[in-house]
Design a protein around this motif. Structure first.
Motif, PDB file in Angstrom:
ATOM      1  N   LEU A   1      58.418 -51.603  40.412  1.00  0.00           N
ATOM      2  CA  LEU A   1      57.919 -50.614  39.456  1.00  0.00           C
ATOM      3  C   LEU A   1      57.317 -49.415  40.179  1.00  0.00           C
ATOM      4  O   LEU A   1      56.643 -49.572  41.201  1.00  0.00           O
ATOM      5  CB  LEU A   1      56.853 -51.251  38.562  1.00  0.00           C
ATOM      6  CG  LEU A   1      57.264 -52.477  37.741  1.00  0.00           C
ATOM      7  CD1 LEU A   1      56.101 -52.903  36.850  1.00  0.00           C
ATOM      8  CD2 LEU A   1      58.498 -52.206  36.898  1.00  0.00           C
ATOM      9  N   PRO A   2      57.511 -48.205  39.636  1.00  0.00           N
ATOM     10  CA  PRO A   2      56.855 -47.017  40.208  1.00  0.00           C
ATOM     11  C   PRO A   2      55.369 -46.992  39.854  1.00  0.00           C
ATOM     12  O   PRO A   2      54.886 -47.799  39.059  1.00  0.00           O
ATOM     13  CB  PRO A   2      57.618 -45.864  39.552  1.00  0.00           C
ATOM     14  CG  PRO A   2      58.125 -46.430  38.259  1.00  0.00           C
ATOM     15  CD  PRO A   2      58.410 -47.874  38.525  1.00  0.00           C
ATOM     16  N   GLY A   3      54.653 -46.033  40.416  1.00  0.00           N
ATOM     17  CA  GLY A   3      53.195 -45.969  40.357  1.00  0.00           C
ATOM     18  C   GLY A   3      52.559 -46.182  39.005  1.00  0.00           C
ATOM     19  O   GLY A   3      51.785 -47.110  38.799  1.00  0.00           O
ATOM     20  N   ALA A   4      52.853 -45.318  38.025  1.00  0.00           N
ATOM     21  CA  ALA A   4      52.188 -45.399  36.728  1.00  0.00           C
ATOM     22  C   ALA A   4      52.544 -46.690  36.006  1.00  0.00           C
ATOM     23  O   ALA A   4      51.677 -47.349  35.410  1.00  0.00           O
ATOM     24  CB  ALA A   4      52.569 -44.187  35.874  1.00  0.00           C
ATOM     25  N   ALA A   5      53.823 -47.077  36.047  1.00  0.00           N
ATOM     26  CA  ALA A   5      54.238 -48.316  35.387  1.00  0.00           C
ATOM     27  C   ALA A   5      53.585 -49.524  36.051  1.00  0.00           C
ATOM     28  O   ALA A   5      53.165 -50.474  35.373  1.00  0.00           O
ATOM     29  CB  ALA A   5      55.758 -48.437  35.428  1.00  0.00           C
ATOM     30  N   LEU A   6      53.497 -49.507  37.377  1.00  0.00           N
ATOM     31  CA  LEU A   6      52.870 -50.607  38.102  1.00  0.00           C
ATOM     32  C   LEU A   6      51.400 -50.728  37.731  1.00  0.00           C
ATOM     33  O   LEU A   6      50.902 -51.834  37.467  1.00  0.00           O
ATOM     34  CB  LEU A   6      53.019 -50.378  39.606  1.00  0.00           C
ATOM     35  CG  LEU A   6      52.328 -51.396  40.516  1.00  0.00           C
ATOM     36  CD1 LEU A   6      52.928 -52.780  40.320  1.00  0.00           C
ATOM     37  CD2 LEU A   6      52.427 -50.961  41.973  1.00  0.00           C
ATOM     38  N   HIS A   7      50.698 -49.618  37.696  1.00  0.00           N
ATOM     39  CA  HIS A   7      49.285 -49.645  37.339  1.00  0.00           C
ATOM     40  C   HIS A   7      49.102 -50.150  35.913  1.00  0.00           C
ATOM     41  O   HIS A   7      48.171 -50.909  35.619  1.00  0.00           O
ATOM     42  CB  HIS A   7      48.679 -48.252  37.500  1.00  0.00           C
ATOM     43  CG  HIS A   7      47.179 -48.255  37.491  1.00  0.00           C
ATOM     44  ND1 HIS A   7      46.438 -48.114  36.338  1.00  0.00           N
ATOM     45  CD2 HIS A   7      46.272 -48.412  38.502  1.00  0.00           C
ATOM     46  CE1 HIS A   7      45.157 -48.170  36.637  1.00  0.00           C
ATOM     47  NE2 HIS A   7      45.027 -48.342  37.938  1.00  0.00           N
TER      48      HIS A   7
END
Length: 515
Positions: A110-116
């Motif tokens: 997952l990329p940054g925002a989705a991961l967070h």
């Protein structure tokens, strides 16, 4: 996405119509169902081997009632259950969305925002689950779903009902997935129960997986993964700096060193990138060899215990006739599991250099023979092959010598007076009158042969730590001065009257004889 029903599948459970299959696992089959109001639901039908146990149904009912108290934000709401149905079933909110496991497999990390968002969503769910007094026990990417409006965590709150009874059927049935199981899940020493901290460890492993596409302790096999969980630091390469510190904190080896779900959530919402400063971990000198002392971080979980538990839970399931044994200085070797298999380690443990506590742990890890001393009456447990019930003996002869065989977080107790008998272990017999006694039993993990040792915090007159010995299903082992017999009973409102210490009688020829 559901699959069609198979031939032989039921078309209804209770008042629910079954319209498809959602999956199948060790606990049972999950169906897509429709309620009387037309609402789609997910229905877990319990496997038949659990369904016929009165003990399981009672646990199932209790755990479902707890799970119903969990607020439904970020979790799949528990809607209904019927523990008395044939077979029992559980009804939860149907979440029409892919799992984190499927999403990462199909699209990659997952990329940054989705991961967070995933990290926050799971932490939110755990805050709700733990706030209701529930422990998930099997948090993994397959149990994290992408739903309309956010993350939903499923399959929480009923694992204990399965875990408490599953080991009598197959030793590979400990609830949990190896790559996401905390170190304490493998530890039979001390008999400590699983706590919410195990879910926090799983959170760290799941978030690392979401960030990198791999688990932080990944090994070539389940056994290798379990070894890395206990002995190595997590591989967090690829986890963004904004999460790496918090994930590392969640993956601490010791349960008490991990944050709570609430602390996790607060850190994530505040944008913190590191855990709060803590004091350095204490160290102690562990003498492995009289020539070469080793300084190591103070452990609470024995490495040998981990391997034994892992091999019972994993390698046995694969049909392999081997177990892995840890040698001093971390060397590994394969050893046969029979009573006569396994040569002594190349660098022997010197019993004289061990403290009383270390000797006790060697016993509870299945490496040393023991007398099991009854502190209150100054006698020792005894079992002769031609007797049927546990006796109080004088501590002499093989009738008083036992070996502990670790199985997950519990253990079996094997007596050594007659190694050729077909019933060389202790087990609990429940009598119709309501009493339970300890008798000879076959050495296989069942609800009647698995015990736990819980520290009393006290010592006997020889300075050995004392424990209560208990069974999850039947209660605590005690001595009756009136009848001069041992019995087992549940003691919810009073402390146990009998405590036990383990007297070292030297190394066993293999870590778990007859295992």
């Amino acid at each position: 996405m559901s699959m069609p029903l198979r031939a032989g599948d039921p078309t209804e459970l209770g008042r629910y119509e079954l319209v498809g299959r959602l999956g199948e696992g060790g606990m049972g089959t999950v169906y897509l169902g429709r309620g009387p109001d037309g609402r789609l639901v997910a229905i877990k039908m319990v496997r038949s081997e659990f369904a016929h146990e009165t003990e399981f149904r009672g646990r199932f009912r209790s755990e479902v009632n707890r799970a119903k108290q969990v607020p439904p934000f970020s979790t799949a709401e528990v809607l209904d259950a019927d523990p008395d149905h044939e077979p029992p079933y559980l009804v939860v909110e149907y979440v029409d969305g892919p799992s984190l496991a499927a999403e990462v497999k199909e699209k990659g990390p997952l990329p940054g925002a989705a991961l967070h968002g995933v990290a926050v969503g799971i932490a939110t769910a755990l805050t709700a689950i733990h706030g209701a007094g529930v422990i998930h026990r099997d948090l993994k990417p397959g149990n994290v779903l992408f739903a309309r409006g956010g993350i939903k965590v499923i399959d929480f709150g009923i694992a204990r009902a399965f875990e408490a009874t599953s080991q009598h059927t197959r030793t590979d049935q400990m609830v949990g997935t190896v790559a996401y199981m905390a170190p304490e899940r493998y530890d039979p020493v001390g008999g400590r129960p699983v706590t919410a901290a195990a879910d926090i460890f799983a959170w760290g492993a799941v978030v690392a997986f979401a960030a990198t596409g791999r688990t932080p302790f990944a090994g070539e096999s389940a056994a290798a993964t379990a070894m890395r969980i206990l002995t190595q630091e997590p591989d967090l390469a690829g986890v963004p700096e904004s999460l790496a510190g918090v994930v590392a904190w969640a993956l601490a080896k010791e349960p008490d060193d991990r944050p709570t779900a609430r602390e996790l959530l607060d850190l994530l919402l505040a944008g913190a990138t590191q855990r709060p400063a803590v004091a350095a971990a204490p160290v102690e000198r562990v003498v492995i060899d009289p020539v070469e002392p080793v300084v190591a971080a103070k452990p609470r979980f024995g490495r040998t215990a981990v391997l034994l538990a892992t091999m019972v839970a994993v390698v046995a399931a694969a049909g392999a006739g081997t177990a892995i044994r840890l040698l001093p200085h971390g060397a590994e070797q394969a050893a046969g599991t029979g009573p006569s298999a396994g040569a002594s380690p190349a660098i022997p443990v010197v019993t004289q250099s061990l403290t009383v506590e270390q000797k006790t742990q060697a016993i509870l890890r299945g490496r040393h023979k023991t007398l099991i001393h009854v502190a209150e009456i100054d006698r020792d447990l005894a079992m002769e092959s031609h007797y049927t019930e546990l006796l109080a003996g004088d501590g002499t002869g093989p009738k008083s010598e036992f070996a502990v065989i670790p199985v997950g977080v519990e253990f079996m107790i094997r007596y050594l007076s007659d190694p050729d008998t077909t019933e060389p272990c202790l087990g609990i017999r429940f009598n119709p009158a309501g009493s339970a006694t300890v008798v000879t039993a076959e050495c296989s993990p069942t609800d009647a042969t698995l015990f736990r040792a819980s520290s009393t915090g006290q010592h006997d007159d020889q300075g050995r730590p004392t424990y209560t010995i208990s069974n999850e299903s039947f209660g605590v082992l005690q001595w009756s001065e009136d009848t001069r017999t041992f019995f087992v009973e549940v003691t919810p409102d009073a402390p146990p009257l009998t405590s036990f210490s383990f007297v070292d009688r030297g190394p066993l020829p293999s870590p778990s004889p007859g295992g």
